[in-house]
Design a protein around this motif. Structure first.
Motif, PDB file in Angstrom:
ATOM      1  N   GLN A 116     -34.901 -11.386  57.688  1.00 43.43           N
ATOM      2  CA  GLN A 116     -34.644 -12.623  56.969  1.00 43.43           C
ATOM      3  C   GLN A 116     -33.353 -12.454  56.168  1.00 43.43           C
ATOM      4  O   GLN A 116     -32.818 -11.351  56.041  1.00 43.43           O
ATOM      5  CB  GLN A 116     -35.799 -12.953  56.025  1.00 43.43           C
ATOM      6  N   ALA A 117     -32.875 -13.572  55.624  1.00 41.84           N
ATOM      7  CA  ALA A 117     -31.671 -13.541  54.787  1.00 41.84           C
ATOM      8  C   ALA A 117     -32.084 -13.531  53.318  1.00 41.84           C
ATOM      9  O   ALA A 117     -32.940 -14.311  52.901  1.00 41.84           O
ATOM     10  CB  ALA A 117     -30.787 -14.745  55.070  1.00 41.84           C
ATOM     11  N   GLY A 118     -31.466 -12.637  52.555  1.00 44.35           N
ATOM     12  CA  GLY A 118     -31.765 -12.609  51.131  1.00 44.35           C
ATOM     13  C   GLY A 118     -31.327 -11.315  50.489  1.00 44.35           C
ATOM     14  O   GLY A 118     -30.621 -10.495  51.074  1.00 44.35           O
ATOM     15  N   PHE A 119     -31.774 -11.125  49.248  1.00 43.34           N
ATOM     16  CA  PHE A 119     -31.420  -9.925  48.502  1.00 43.34           C
ATOM     17  C   PHE A 119     -32.481  -9.663  47.446  1.00 43.34           C
ATOM     18  O   PHE A 119     -33.301 -10.541  47.124  1.00 43.34           O
ATOM     19  CB  PHE A 119     -30.040 -10.070  47.846  1.00 43.34           C
ATOM     20  N   THR A 120     -32.470  -8.460  46.904  1.00 43.05           N
ATOM     21  CA  THR A 120     -33.404  -8.084  45.849  1.00 43.05           C
ATOM     22  C   THR A 120     -32.615  -7.715  44.601  1.00 43.05           C
ATOM     23  O   THR A 120     -31.727  -6.860  44.639  1.00 43.05           O
ATOM     24  CB  THR A 120     -34.267  -6.885  46.279  1.00 43.05           C
ATOM     25  N   PHE A 121     -32.946  -8.377  43.505  1.00 41.73           N
ATOM     26  CA  PHE A 121     -32.405  -8.010  42.198  1.00 41.73           C
ATOM     27  C   PHE A 121     -33.400  -7.044  41.568  1.00 41.73           C
ATOM     28  O   PHE A 121     -34.605  -7.280  41.575  1.00 41.73           O
ATOM     29  CB  PHE A 121     -32.241  -9.252  41.323  1.00 41.73           C
ATOM     30  N   ARG A 122     -32.853  -5.950  41.000  1.00 40.15           N
ATOM     31  CA  ARG A 122     -33.742  -4.915  40.478  1.00 40.15           C
ATOM     32  C   ARG A 122     -33.197  -4.378  39.157  1.00 40.15           C
ATOM     33  O   ARG A 122     -31.983  -4.173  39.011  1.00 40.15           O
ATOM     34  CB  ARG A 122     -33.834  -3.774  41.496  1.00 40.15           C
ATOM     35  N   ILE A 123     -34.096  -4.214  38.199  1.00 39.84           N
ATOM     36  CA  ILE A 123     -33.765  -3.483  36.975  1.00 39.84           C
ATOM     37  C   ILE A 123     -34.628  -2.241  36.958  1.00 39.84           C
ATOM     38  O   ILE A 123     -35.859  -2.313  36.904  1.00 39.84           O
ATOM     39  CB  ILE A 123     -34.021  -4.328  35.712  1.00 39.84           C
ATOM     40  N   GLY A 124     -33.974  -1.094  37.066  1.00 38.42           N
ATOM     41  CA  GLY A 124     -34.701   0.168  37.111  1.00 38.42           C
ATOM     42  C   GLY A 124     -33.779   1.313  36.757  1.00 38.42           C
ATOM     43  O   GLY A 124     -32.598   1.114  36.438  1.00 38.42           O
ATOM     44  N   PRO A 125     -34.289   2.520  36.797  1.00 32.42           N
ATOM     45  CA  PRO A 125     -33.454   3.683  36.475  1.00 32.42           C
ATOM     46  C   PRO A 125     -32.247   3.761  37.403  1.00 32.42           C
ATOM     47  O   PRO A 125     -32.356   3.543  38.607  1.00 32.42           O
ATOM     48  CB  PRO A 125     -34.405   4.873  36.699  1.00 32.42           C
ATOM     49  N   SER A 126     -31.090   4.056  36.843  1.00 32.26           N
ATOM     50  CA  SER A 126     -29.886   4.231  37.645  1.00 32.26           C
ATOM     51  C   SER A 126     -30.118   5.343  38.659  1.00 32.26           C
ATOM     52  O   SER A 126     -30.769   6.350  38.369  1.00 32.26           O
ATOM     53  CB  SER A 126     -28.714   4.596  36.727  1.00 32.26           C
ATOM     54  N   ARG A 127     -29.591   5.157  39.872  1.00 29.82           N
ATOM     55  CA  ARG A 127     -29.837   6.131  40.930  1.00 29.82           C
ATOM     56  C   ARG A 127     -29.375   7.533  40.539  1.00 29.82           C
ATOM     57  O   ARG A 127     -29.999   8.525  40.920  1.00 29.82           O
ATOM     58  CB  ARG A 127     -29.122   5.675  42.204  1.00 29.82           C
ATOM     59  N   GLU A 128     -28.308   7.618  39.791  1.00 31.01           N
ATOM     60  CA  GLU A 128     -27.785   8.939  39.436  1.00 31.01           C
ATOM     61  C   GLU A 128     -28.694   9.681  38.458  1.00 31.01           C
ATOM     62  O   GLU A 128     -28.618  10.908  38.330  1.00 31.01           O
ATOM     63  CB  GLU A 128     -26.372   8.820  38.854  1.00 31.01           C
ATOM     64  N   TYR A 129     -29.558   8.927  37.742  1.00 29.81           N
ATOM     65  CA  TYR A 129     -30.451   9.567  36.773  1.00 29.81           C
ATOM     66  C   TYR A 129     -31.907   9.575  37.239  1.00 29.81           C
ATOM     67  O   TYR A 129     -32.756  10.202  36.605  1.00 29.81           O
ATOM     68  CB  TYR A 129     -30.406   8.831  35.429  1.00 29.81           C
TER      69      TYR A 129
END
Length: 555
Positions: free
Chosen positions: A122-135
């Motif tokens: 499908q077409a779309g995206f996910t907005f996420r608030i979470g720990p930064s990947r580097e941490y």
């Protein structure tokens, strides 16, 4: 209204954001959508979630500066704190999945993929608030080794990832939102700047460059003006390090600083000092009558348009919305007038429990939708939002049924038990029952039989107790004496007279009469006055059987 075949918000899934601990799914029409629900159900939160995912801003602040523990579900945060220092500890995350419609309209190639909760392409995206990947790895190890008293948001960041697993900037999203909130913070300089920015966004970039050049020239002129030279001369030489002297000078323009030199006015009144109703109408016109230089599809989010508007101006606002084309709209409202005008088929009932999906009313018949849209004065949302309700034929019947309920329930009003008694014109009963049937509400109808109980049964044959609907009407008929002047012996007033005895009923009303026909004629002629008299009376009234059935059905 409609998205005119362009990209639009088709569906959203919210998890971990504010009250939505469990996943809430909302499916949208390409045109109009109306969120309704009890206070605290999360209508405002849904609008905030959409705006956050599409704009990257929370209450007019960039999300990078606005991340706080208060954005997260409180139960998730409490569970994290309780589990911190153990191997079971997980960090709370906010996830908002945005599914886009008309994916074949072009420009969405990079957004198409199967990295979504549906696990389908499908077409779309996910907005996420979470720990930064580097941490992330280090942080999960730390919270499982140490106890925490709060959420370590200093390690959190916001990201947008397409369904093809590509990171994307919010400025590259194929749709954007405009959030109008007449109940928000209006009387500030910041809102004046936002109003200017919303209009600037409608302009040809060449016009914007021209304005910026004019502002820069005016500042250059100020820098060389006699007044500023005289001011610096009067200051004298104030030396700083390096032998340089301080002086007043005009600021140089940054790329968009010129916007702060402008304001929006109506007559001589700047936007920040307008009434909230005028601000809302202006923002609506800008959002819905947007200039074609804005090429991306726009989702207009409007929180409770009824706020700060008189009925006449609310009608004007609804006309603006209904005449607009090309924009998808999502309204939240407590107003039946707004819901009726925006088409009850567009209703989305937000569940009270905070998860699952919103109930849709798209199957409501076209005739019922058009009926309430044209005759928008009906209080339709009461039957949609009430868990249980009793429908009666008019305001006087409403008072009497409430009085009877109190007499049989130790003085408690129906609403004290979650039961709404709603006055509905007789011809509208079936329209309201269509709404109640779709919403799965438990409803009793209290109606006169007009001397023909069999006709009442035939009229409501499409509504059954299996639908949660019970039709309550006297099972017998009455006839009076020829020429007694009574309009009908088969309405609520004669039923009360028969059940209580006409002499006692006349005594409660304080009306001197010599016959039942005289009392009934008086009650017919003075419906409201007599209903008020019975409602206010300290004397209890015996309830007719068919009304007892109605009260028992919704108990």
């Amino acid at each position: 209204m409609g998205a005119d075949g362009g990209i639009y918000l088709r569906k959203i899934r919210i998890k971990g954001f504010k009250r939505f601990r469990d996943v809430l799914t909302v499916d949208f029409n390409a045109g109009g959508n109306v969120l309704v629900g009890d206070n605290g159900a999360g209508k405002s939160t849904i609008l905030e979630a959409i705006n956050l995912a599409l704009s990257g801003r929370f209450r007019n602040e960039p999300i990078g500066r606005a991340i706080s523990p208060y954005l997260f579900n409180t139960e998730d945060v409490a569970q994290f704190i309780k589990a911190s220092g153990t191997s079971e500890c997980d960090l709370p995350v906010i996830s908002i999945e945005v599914f886009l419609g008309n994916a074949d309209s072009g420009g969405l190639v990079n957004f198409v993929g199967a990295v979504n909760s549906d696990r389908s392409r499908q077409a779309g995206f996910t907005f996420r608030i979470g720990p930064s990947r580097e941490y992330a790895d280090d942080l999960i190890g730390r919270v499982r080794a140490e106890s925490f008293d709060s959420l370590p948001i200093e390690y959190y960041t916001a990201t947008w990832e397409t369904f093809s697993r590509a990171l994307v900037s919010p400025v590259k999203l194929p749709i954007r939102s405009a959030f109008i909130n007449p109940g928000g913070e209006w009387g500030s300089v910041a809102v004046d700047e936002r109003a200017v920015k919303s209009i600037i966004d409608c302009l040809d970039p060449e016009i914007c460059r021209s304005i910026a050049g004019d502002v820069r020239s005016s500042r250059d002129n100020l820098a060389s003006a006699d007044g500023l030279a005289r001011a610096n001369g009067s200051i004298g030489g104030i030396e700083i390090l390096g032998g340089r002297t301080a002086k007043l000078s005009a600021k140089q323009c940054s790329r968009e600083s010129w916007i702060r030199d402008l304001t929006v006015q109506a007559g001589d009144v700047p936007f920040a000092h307008m009434g909230s109703g005028s601000q809302g109408v202006l923002q609506t016109r800008v959002a819905l009558e947007r200039h074609p230089f804005s090429k991306r599809a726009t989702v207009i989010l409007y929180e409770e348009p009824e706020n700060h508007l008189s009925h006449a101006h609310l009608r004007e606002l609804m006309d603006i919305v209904l005449q607009a084309t090309g924009s998808q709209t999502v309204f939240s409202t407590h107003s039946s007038f707004v819901a009726n005008k925006l088409d009850l088929g567009n209703l989305l009932l937000v569940p009270a429990e905070g998860g699952g999906g919103c109930m849709r009313f798209s199957d409501l018949s076209k005739s019922t939708r058009e009926y309430f849209e044209k005759l928008a004065g009906f209080d339709t949302l009461r039957v949609v939002l009430a868990d249980r309700s009793i429908l009666v034929e008019g305001p006087s019947d409403e008072l009497i049924v409430q009085k009877l309920y109190m007499d049989y329930h130790n003085g408690k009003m129906p609403l004290d038990d979650g039961i709404d008694v709603i006055s509905v014109k007789g011809l509208s009963f079936k329209r309201f029952l269509d709404l109640a049937k779709l919403a799965g509400k438990r409803v009793a109808v209290v109606t006169d039989n007009d001397g023909h109980p069999e006709k009442v049964a035939e009229k409501y044959k499409d509504y059954s107790q299996g639908d949660g609907i019970k039709i309550c009407t006297p099972s017998t008929t009455r006839t009076g004496d020829e020429g007694d002047g009574v309009k009908s012996w088969n309405t609520l007033e004669p039923e009360l007279s028969r059940e209580n005895g006409w002499e006692r009923l006349a005594s409660i009303l304080g009306y001197a009469c010599s016959s039942e026909a005289e009392l009934v004629k008086h009650m017919e002629a003075e419906k409201t006055e007599c209903a008020l008299g019975l409602f206010k009376s300290d004397s209890s009234i015996t309830c007719p059987e068919y009304i007892r059935e109605a009260m028992g059905w919704v108990a």
